[in-house]
Design a protein around this motif. Structure first.
Motif, short mmCIF file in Angstrom:
data_model
loop_
_atom_site.label_atom_id
_atom_site.label_comp_id
_atom_site.label_asym_id
_atom_site.label_seq_id
_atom_site.Cartn_x
_atom_site.Cartn_y
_atom_site.Cartn_z
N THR A 220 0.89 -0.87 0.32
CA THR A 220 -0.31 0.12 0.29
C THR A 220 1.26 1.07 -0.35
OG1 THR A 220 -2.14 1.09 0.73
CG2 THR A 220 -0.32 0.65 2.97
N SER A 221 0.40 2.45 0.66
CA SER A 221 0.68 3.50 -0.35
C SER A 221 1.47 3.78 0.96
CB SER A 221 -0.41 5.16 -0.28
OG SER A 221 -0.51 5.45 0.82
N ASP A 222 3.16 4.64 1.88
CA ASP A 222 3.26 4.66 3.43
C ASP A 222 2.46 5.78 3.78
OD1 ASP A 222 3.88 7.05 1.35
OD2 ASP A 222 5.43 7.98 2.39
N ALA A 223 1.23 6.49 3.34
CA ALA A 223 0.36 7.28 3.97
C ALA A 223 -0.49 7.03 4.62
CB ALA A 223 -0.03 8.20 2.79
N ARG A 224 -1.05 5.64 3.51
CA ARG A 224 -2.25 4.67 3.91
C ARG A 224 -2.03 3.45 5.44
NH1 ARG A 224 -6.19 2.65 -0.86
NH2 ARG A 224 -6.62 4.43 -1.42
N LEU A 225 -0.91 3.06 5.20
CA LEU A 225 -0.19 2.30 6.41
C LEU A 225 0.26 3.70 7.85
CD1 LEU A 225 0.96 0.32 7.45
CD2 LEU A 225 3.38 1.05 6.60
N ALA A 226 0.65 4.59 7.65
CA ALA A 226 0.57 5.65 8.37
C ALA A 226 -1.03 5.73 9.07
CB ALA A 226 1.21 7.38 7.79
N LEU A 227 -2.23 5.63 8.08
CA LEU A 227 -3.53 6.14 9.21
C LEU A 227 -4.13 4.93 8.96
CD1 LEU A 227 -6.49 7.64 7.94
CD2 LEU A 227 -6.88 6.18 5.98
N LEU A 228 -3.95 3.82 8.92
CA LEU A 228 -3.83 2.19 9.42
C LEU A 228 -3.34 2.45 10.79
CD1 LEU A 228 -3.13 -0.68 7.44
CD2 LEU A 228 -5.61 0.39 8.69
N SER A 229 -1.93 2.95 11.32
CA SER A 229 -1.21 3.50 12.90
C SER A 229 -2.22 4.37 13.25
CB SER A 229 -0.36 3.29 12.69
OG SER A 229 0.67 3.79 14.08
N ALA A 230 -2.28 5.51 12.75
CA ALA A 230 -2.68 7.02 13.60
C ALA A 230 -3.61 6.46 14.02
CB ALA A 230 -2.54 7.96 13.16
N LEU A 231 -4.95 5.85 13.35
CA LEU A 231 -6.37 5.91 13.43
C LEU A 231 -6.85 4.61 14.53
CD1 LEU A 231 -8.05 7.77 10.77
CD2 LEU A 231 -7.42 8.71 13.06
N GLU A 232 -5.67 4.05 14.67
CA GLU A 232 -6.06 1.85 15.29
C GLU A 232 -7.10 1.42 14.16
OE1 GLU A 232 -5.54 2.93 19.51
OE2 GLU A 232 -2.94 3.28 19.18
N GLY A 233 -7.20 1.83 13.28
CA GLY A 233 -8.35 1.34 12.44
C GLY A 233 -9.48 1.87 12.63
N GLN A 234 -9.39 2.85 13.42
CA GLN A 234 -10.90 3.48 13.68
C GLN A 234 -10.89 4.43 11.64
OE1 GLN A 234 -11.74 5.29 17.52
NE2 GLN A 234 -9.47 5.56 16.97
N ASP A 235 -12.40 5.38 11.87
CA ASP A 235 -12.65 6.14 10.92
C ASP A 235 -11.98 7.79 11.50
OD1 ASP A 235 -13.80 4.43 9.34
OD2 ASP A 235 -15.67 5.71 9.74
N GLY A 236 -11.88 8.67 10.43
CA GLY A 236 -11.11 10.03 11.10
C GLY A 236 -10.27 10.31 9.87
N LEU A 237 -9.43 11.16 10.45
CA LEU A 237 -8.56 11.92 9.08
C LEU A 237 -6.97 12.13 9.91
CD1 LEU A 237 -11.19 14.70 10.01
CD2 LEU A 237 -10.45 15.24 7.23
N LEU A 238 -6.14 12.33 8.74
CA LEU A 238 -5.30 11.70 9.04
C LEU A 238 -3.97 11.98 8.12
CD1 LEU A 238 -2.78 11.11 10.44
CD2 LEU A 238 -2.34 9.60 8.40
#
Length: 294
Positions: free
Chosen positions: A106-124
Motif C-alpha cells: 500500500t502507500s506509506d500514507a495509508r500505512l500511517a492512516l492505519l497506525s494513527a487511527l488504530e483502525g477507526q474512521d477519521g482524518l490523518l
C-alpha cells in the motif's frame, strides 16, 4: 497459531528511509531494522534493496530461526502515483517468499492512516519530507494533496525548506540580506547566492527537506512555518467538508507535525477556529504499527 507464524511485520518505506518492525502476538516490537530511501517513484531498484535490507535487520534477532511471518504489510512512498506497481509487486513478493505467507502493498500514507487511527474512521494529516491528508469514512478512503514536491506537499519539510530558500533569494533581489541567509547558505555549504542556487538544484530531496529541522526554533522562520501550516490546514478542512458525518478525529503524523510545536500550535489554532468539532491527537506510534490493524 504455530510458532512459525506468530509474527506480523510492518514496513514503512518512506522518501528518506525505510523502517521495518516485527511484532509479536501482543503487539510488541521484537525486531527493528532500518535502511536508506524507499520511494518507488525516485528509484525502484534502490527501494527494493532497502526494503529487503530493513526486513533482514528486523528479523535477524528473532529467537526461533524457523519462524515465518503471518503477514507483511509494506507502505511505500509514491505507490499510488507509480506506473510500476505490478512489476514491483512481483519482484518484492518473490524476494520475500521465505519471510511470510502473505505480502501486502500500500502507500506509506495509508500505512500511517492505519497506525494513527488504530483502525477507526477519521482524518490523518502527514507532514514529513512530503505531505498528504487522508480521510477514512465508513470504509471509504479519500485524500487531499500528496502530489509531490513540484505540485504540492503543502506543509512538508521540503516546502518549508524551499520557502526559506526563496525568501533568501527574494531578499537578495531587493539588495538586502535575509536574516536566515547565513543559516541557509551554511546548510548547503555555499558561500554565495549563485552557489546556493546550484547546490539546491543538485541536492537530493531528503537533503533539502533536512533544512526544515535547522529552521525549527528560529524566530525569523516563524512566518514560514505559519504559512505552511495554513496551507496544510486548508487541505485538512477541504477533506473534512468532503466527508460529512465522519468521526471528528484528526491525527497528526510525520516529523514536521510531531516535533515542531509552532506547526502544531498554528495548525491547531486554524482548525479550532474553522472546524471546532475536530479533536486533534498527535500520532506518536510508528507507522509500521499499521500492520496490526490491517
Amino acid at each position: 497459531m504455530t510458532e512459525e507464524n506468530t509474527y506480523l511485520l510492518g514496513v514503512d518505506s518512506g522518501g528518506s528511509h525505510v523502517t521495518a518492525d516485527c511484532y509479536d502476538e501482543q503487539g510488541e516490537v521484537v525486531g527493528h531494522g532500518e535502511a536508506g530511501p524507499g520511494s518507488i517513484v525516485l528509484d525502484l531498484p534502490q527501494t527494493l534493496a532497502n526494503i529487503v535490507s530493513a526486513i533482514e535487520k528486523a528479523t535477524a534477532a528473532l529467537p526461533n530461526k524457523d519462524w515465518k511471518c503471518q503477514r507483511i504489510l509494506i507502505g511505500i512512498a509514491g505507490w499510488e502515483s507509480s506506473q510500476q506497481q505490478e512489476l514491483f509487486a512481483t519482484e518484492i513478493t518473490s524476494r520475500l517468499r521465505d519471510y511470510a505467507g502473505q505480502v501486502s502493498l500500500t502507500s506509506d500514507a495509508r500505512l500511517a492512516l492505519l497506525s494513527a487511527l488504530e483502525g477507526q474512521d477519521g482524518l490523518l494529516a502527514i507532514a514529513g519530507t512530503g505531505s498528504i491528508v487522508y480521510a477514512k469514512n465508513a470504509g471509504r478512503l479519500s485524500r487531499a494533496g500528496g502530489w509531490g514536491w513540484l505540485l504540492g506537499d503543502e506543509g512538508s519539510a521540503y516546502q518549508i525548506a524551499a520557502e526559506a530558500v526563496k525568501a533568501v533569494l527574494h531578499t537578495n533581489d531587493q539588495g538586502q540580506v535575509h536574516p536566515l541567509a547565513h543559516l541557509v547558505l551554511s546548510y548547503f555549504s555555499a558561500s554565495s547566492i549563485p552557489e546556493l542556487v546550484a547546490a539546491f538544484y543538485q541536492a537530493p530531496r531528503p537533503q533539502i527537506a533536512g533544512l526544515a529541522k535547522q529552521l525549527a526554533g528560529q524566530a525569523d522562520a516563524a512566518p514560514i512555518f505559519a504559512h505552511q501550516a495554513k496551507l496544510l490546514a486548508q487541505q485538512i478542512l477541504l477533506l473534512f467538508k468532503r466527508n460529512p458525518g465522519i468521526n471528528p478525529l484528526l491525527a497528526l503524523a510525520g516529523s514536521v507535525l510531531t516535533h515542531n510545536p509552532l506547526m502544531q500550535a498554528e495548525l491547531g489554532r486554524i482548525i479550532s477556529q474553522q472546524a471546532p468539532a475536530l479533536t486533534i491527537k498527535i500520532a506518536n506510534s510508528p507507522n509500521t504499527r499499521g500492520v496490526l490493524f490491517n
